[in-house]
Design a protein around this motif. Structure first.
Motif, short mmCIF file in Angstrom:
data_model
loop_
_atom_site.label_atom_id
_atom_site.label_comp_id
_atom_site.label_asym_id
_atom_site.label_seq_id
_atom_site.Cartn_x
_atom_site.Cartn_y
_atom_site.Cartn_z
N LYS A 119 0.84 -1.20 0.00
CA LYS A 119 0.00 0.00 0.00
C LYS A 119 0.87 1.25 0.00
CE LYS A 119 -2.37 1.31 3.68
NZ LYS A 119 -3.39 1.39 4.73
N ILE A 120 1.87 1.29 0.82
CA ILE A 120 2.77 2.44 0.89
C ILE A 120 3.48 2.64 -0.46
CG2 ILE A 120 4.91 3.32 1.91
CD1 ILE A 120 3.93 1.95 4.56
N SER A 176 2.52 1.58 -3.41
CA SER A 176 1.57 1.93 -4.47
C SER A 176 1.20 3.41 -4.42
CB SER A 176 0.32 1.06 -4.41
OG SER A 176 -0.51 1.46 -3.37
N ARG A 177 1.15 3.99 -3.23
CA ARG A 177 0.87 5.43 -3.09
C ARG A 177 1.97 6.26 -3.75
NH1 ARG A 177 -0.45 4.99 2.86
NH2 ARG A 177 1.65 5.79 3.08
N ARG A 178 3.16 5.70 -3.82
CA ARG A 178 4.30 6.43 -4.37
C ARG A 178 4.46 6.22 -5.87
NH1 ARG A 178 8.28 7.62 -0.07
NH2 ARG A 178 7.18 7.22 1.86
N ARG A 198 -7.05 -4.81 -2.48
CA ARG A 198 -7.66 -3.59 -1.94
C ARG A 198 -9.14 -3.73 -1.62
NH1 ARG A 198 -6.71 1.35 -5.60
NH2 ARG A 198 -8.36 2.13 -4.29
#
Length: 111
Positions: free
Chosen positions: A28-29, A31-33, A98
């Motif tokens: 998740k971290i 993918s945010r980037r 997700r």
């Protein structure tokens, strides 16, 4: 409430997507980037965002790397720094997981 939610997240993510909760959180971290830096982060930055010890995070990353979901690379200008990058398979697995994650959270906390 926290214990029940995290246990259900762990069980559902593992059963449906072969991911532990910590592994999902790393994906998740990263993918945010994806939009600002190609889905990569320094391990030190991940440590600051995660609730895991350095050794537990390292073990989690090793599992993700073994499954082909992330890769590690050294920084060109600082050999001590290690980057973690999301692979296309990692992005696909995260996107598939997700909805499961959201469903469990909605069940426990409502909309």
């Amino acid at each position: 409430m926290y214990h029940d939610t995290s246990c259900e997240l762990e069980n559902e993510l593992q059963a449906r997507h072969e991911l532990g909760l910590s592994e999902f959180e790393v994906l998740k971290i990263l993918s945010r980037r994806c939009g600002d830096g190609g889905g990569k982060a320094k391990m030190k930055d991940l440590e600051a965002e995660m609730y895991l010890s350095q050794s537990a995070l390292s073990r989690t990353v090793t599992r993700l790397e073994k499954d082909g979901l992330v890769t590690r690379a050294t920084c060109d200008f600082d050999r001590r720094a290690m980057f973690l990058m999301l692979t296309p398979s990692g992005c696909e697995r995260y996107e598939a997981a997700r909805p499961t994650y959201r469903t469990v959270l909605e069940r426990h906390f409502g909309r």
